[in-house]
Structures are given as structure tokens and as C-alpha cells.
Design an enzyme around this catalytic site. Structure first.
Site, PDB file in Angstrom:
ATOM      1  N   GLU A  34      36.835 -16.122 -35.345  1.00 48.86           N
ATOM      2  CA  GLU A  34      37.071 -14.756 -34.852  1.00 48.86           C
ATOM      3  C   GLU A  34      37.229 -14.745 -33.326  1.00 48.86           C
ATOM      4  OE1 GLU A  34      35.096 -11.125 -36.629  1.00 48.86           O
ATOM      5  OE2 GLU A  34      34.031 -11.224 -34.723  1.00 48.86           O
ATOM      6  N   HIS A  46      37.782  -4.249 -34.942  1.00 50.45           N
ATOM      7  CA  HIS A  46      36.467  -4.507 -35.535  1.00 50.45           C
ATOM      8  C   HIS A  46      35.656  -3.210 -35.640  1.00 50.45           C
ATOM      9  CE1 HIS A  46      32.596  -6.309 -36.321  1.00 50.45           C
ATOM     10  NE2 HIS A  46      33.125  -7.517 -36.333  1.00 50.45           N
ATOM     11  N   THR A  92      32.044  -8.914 -28.185  1.00 49.86           N
ATOM     12  CA  THR A  92      31.419 -10.245 -28.279  1.00 49.86           C
ATOM     13  C   THR A  92      32.456 -11.364 -28.189  1.00 49.86           C
ATOM     14  OG1 THR A  92      31.456 -10.020 -30.684  1.00 49.86           O
ATOM     15  CG2 THR A  92      29.399  -9.455 -29.578  1.00 49.86           C
ATOM     16  N   PHE A 125      39.063 -16.405 -49.630  1.00 48.12           N
ATOM     17  CA  PHE A 125      38.257 -17.613 -49.847  1.00 48.12           C
ATOM     18  C   PHE A 125      36.928 -17.217 -50.476  1.00 48.12           C
ATOM     19  CE2 PHE A 125      40.328 -21.034 -47.294  1.00 48.12           C
ATOM     20  CZ  PHE A 125      41.412 -20.289 -46.851  1.00 48.12           C
TER      21      PHE A 125
END
Ligand code: UD2
Length: 318
Positions: free
Chosen positions: A267, A197, A209, A85
Site C-alpha cells: 500500500e 482510503h 500513513t 487472493f
């Protein structure tokens, strides 16, 4: 020592040397030719985990033989759909993304890029190799980068359902503010593939996170979770990625109805999905590094990395 004894001694030493070399050679012939590599294969890493607790491989440099794996997939005539995108100022990343993909990404395999943008006229004219295709799809502009990022799930769900069924075998969904630097190919294929990640691969779970508010559908309790996955790259079979994108889109819609947005948007929902639908293959941070200029420790080869960007300058909002 008499001359005679010395000669016998040297002869003995020579005999030992020839004997040991011959036994080494015979051992090598028996193990590598007779047994092949299945008993003696020396692939693997001892400095990093290369398998999860649920027996999914974690792909690192040194854990696969590219010649062997390429030859397996060459016989399968596969097509890898790849979505990206680029809305607003993010079109500036397209040239490097596409040019570097042509150099490193599934080289020698059929790749069909699906590029979503609000400005088709800004798509650069990049020369594609044989059996490499690009379809540009127009989207309306959006005012929040968070909405752009999250809306990808629903758009991908629809693309897979409406168009890809007879067009591709696998799909990867990638961020555009990125660049390829090394091989990314068939070793990455699997039913459901997540990328660890790059900020958290060597961090303890309490640092991850994840979304920790129970009000969100992306909620993960403090004592749960295996890895922290990036939203910048994921993939797998069409069926599995369709289920993933559909589930994340549905969960995000419930959050919207409850006026809550997960801390790291789609995410966070992806991580929740992977918690209950374990990836069948994990890609190490070689497959999404932070920035090519950052040192890497366990990461011996950077295959794909984010490019440094000024968020305040490129995003439509803060
Ligand atoms: C993190 C994630 C990203 C996504 C996001 C959601 C990593 C390394 N990256 O990236 O995948 O989960 O957080 O919070 O984990 N985009 C546009 N135009 C815009 C803004 C975004 O086209 O104006 C698209 C573009 O494809 C971009 C992606 O959305 O690559 C994600 O946005 P980002 O890269 O700015 O988000 P970032 O870096 O915080």
C-alpha cells in the site's frame, strides 16, 4: 372595492398564475428538450470535492447518471478481470465476497474473477450469473500476511502479461475480507483508478500513513502527497495496471535488498506510484468503506466495505 374592480383583480391574479406557469413550462421544455442536459444537468455535489487538482473525477453518489453511463459501456462489450487472493484462513471470506459481487458488482457486464488461493478445495460453489466466469489459481502457502499482501503485485504483473492481454479490457484488484452492499459498476472504469482510503478521506495530509523513511523506495516527503489511497482496491486498463504492479514489485524488491519493509507494505508503494503517476479517476470511500456498521457522514451509500475481522485469529502471524 367595487365588485367590478375585485373581478378585474382576481382575473389579473389568475392571468399572472397561468402566465408564470406557462413560462416555467416553456423554460423547462427549451432547456431539457432543446438543449438536453449539457447546460442544465443538475448532477454534482457541493459538500465534497468531485474533481482533483489535475482534473480527474472523484466518483461519489450524485456525480453520475447510472442509466447514461451504463448505456455507453453496454455498446463496448467490455470484460472486467477481477482478482482476489484468499490464502490460509482468508478463504472464509470468499463466499460473501463472491455472492455479494454477483448481486452488486458490474451487474449485466462480463466479469472474469481470478481467484488465487493455497486451498482450491476451499473455494465455495457460488452460482455465477450469465457471462460471469471464475478461474481458480493455486499458490503456495505463505507464513507472513505481509508477504501474502505484498506478493500480490508480482503475481498480478505476471497474470496481466501472460494471460489477460486478449481476455479483458479492465482489471480491478480487490481485498477478499470485504463485501459488496451497493452498485459498483462502469462509473468506476478508467485508465488508472485509485480508491481513497476510508480512514483518511477527511484527514489532513500530516495524518496520512505514507512511508516517511528515505531509505525505502516508497518514501514520500512530509510536504508531498495528494490523497491517501487504499491498497485494498485499485484498477484500470491492463496496460496501466501492468505498469503499476511491475513498478511496485520492482520497488519492493529494492527494499528487500536493502533490508527495509515499507510501513504499509505494498500500500505504501502504491501511494508512491500514484504520487508520480496520477490516477485518471478516483473512487470515493463509498467504494471501500471501513465496516458497514460504522457511520459514514459524506458517504451516502456504502458500495463495498471491509468486514470486521480478528486479525490475530485469521492471520498466520502478527
Ligand atoms: C491493509 C490494506 C490491504 C493491504 C495491507 C498491507 C486497506 C483497507 N487494506 O489491509 O489492502 O494494503 O494493509 O499492509 O487499506 N491475505 C490472505 N491471507 C492472509 C492475509 C492476507 O489471503 O493470511 C490477502 C487477502 O486478500 C487480504 C489481503 O491479503 O484481503 C490484505 O491483507 P489484510 O486484509 O489482512 O490487510 P489489512 O486489513 O491490514
Amino acid at each position: 372595492m367595487t365588485m367590478r374592480l375585485r373581478q378585474i383583480f382576481y382575473f389579473f391574479l389568475l392571468g399572472m398564475f397561468v402566465g408564470l406557469s406557462l413560462s416555467g413550462l416553456i423554460y423547462w421544455v427549451i432547456t431539457s428538450i432543446w438543449f438536453g442536459n449539457h447546460l442544465t444537468g443538475n448532477l454534482g455535489r457541493t459538500d465534497v470535492a468531485s474533481v482533483t487538482q489535475w482534473l480527474a473525477p472523484i466518483v461519489w453518489e450524485g456525480t453520475f447518471d447510472s442509466t447514461v453511463i451504463d448505456s455507453i459501456y453496454k455498446q463496448q462489450n467490455i470484460t472486467v478481470a477481477t482478482t482476489v487472493f484468499a490464502l490460509g484462513k482468508y478463504t472464509r471470506f470468499l463466499k460473501d465476497f463472491l455472492e455479494s459481487a454477483e448481486e452488486h458488482y458490474f451487474v449485466g457486464f462480463r466479469v472474469h474473477y481470478y481467484l488465487f488461493t493455497d486451498q482450491p478445495e476451499e473455494v465455495p460453489n457460488v452460482k455465477l450469473g450469465q457471462e460471469r466466469y471464475l478461474t481458480v489459481k493455486k499458490l503456495p502457502s505463505m507464513n507472513r500476511w505481509q508477504d501474502i499482501s505484498m506478493s500480490r503485485m508480482g503475481i498480478l504483473e505476471k497474470l496481466i502479461k501472460d494471460e489477460l492481454a486478449s481476455e479483458a479490457d479492465y482489471i480491478f484488484c480487490l481485498d477478499v475480507d470485504t463485501k459488496f452492499h451497493g452498485r459498483w459498476s462502469v462509473e468506476s472504469l478508467g485508465r488508472l483508478v485509485g480508491v481513497i482510503h476510508p480512514w483518511f478521506f477527511d484527514a489532513p495530509r500530516f495524518i496520512f500513513t505514507y512511508e516517511h523513511r528515505p531509505e525505502s523506495q516508497a518514501y514520500i516527503p512530509a510536504e508531498e502527497g495528494d490523497y491517501y489511497f487504499t491498497g485494498a482496491a485499485f484498477g484500470g486498463s491492463l496496460k496501466d495496471v501492468h505498469h503499476l504492479t511491475k513498478t511496485c514489485r520492482e520497488q519492493m524488491n529494492i527494499d528487500i535488498a536493502n533490508s527495509i519493509e515499507a510501513i504499509w507494505h505494498e500500500e505504501s508503494h502504491l501511494n508512491k506510484y500514484f504520487l508520480h503517476n496520477k490516477p485518471s479517476k478516483l473512487l470515493s470511500p463509498e467504494y471501500l468503506w471501513r465496516d458497514i456498521s460504522m457511520s459514514s457522514g459524506y458517504v451516502k451509500i456504502i458500495r463495498f466495505s471491509h468486514v470486521a475481522k480478528n486479525n490475530a485469529e485469521v492471520r498466520p502471524n502478527l
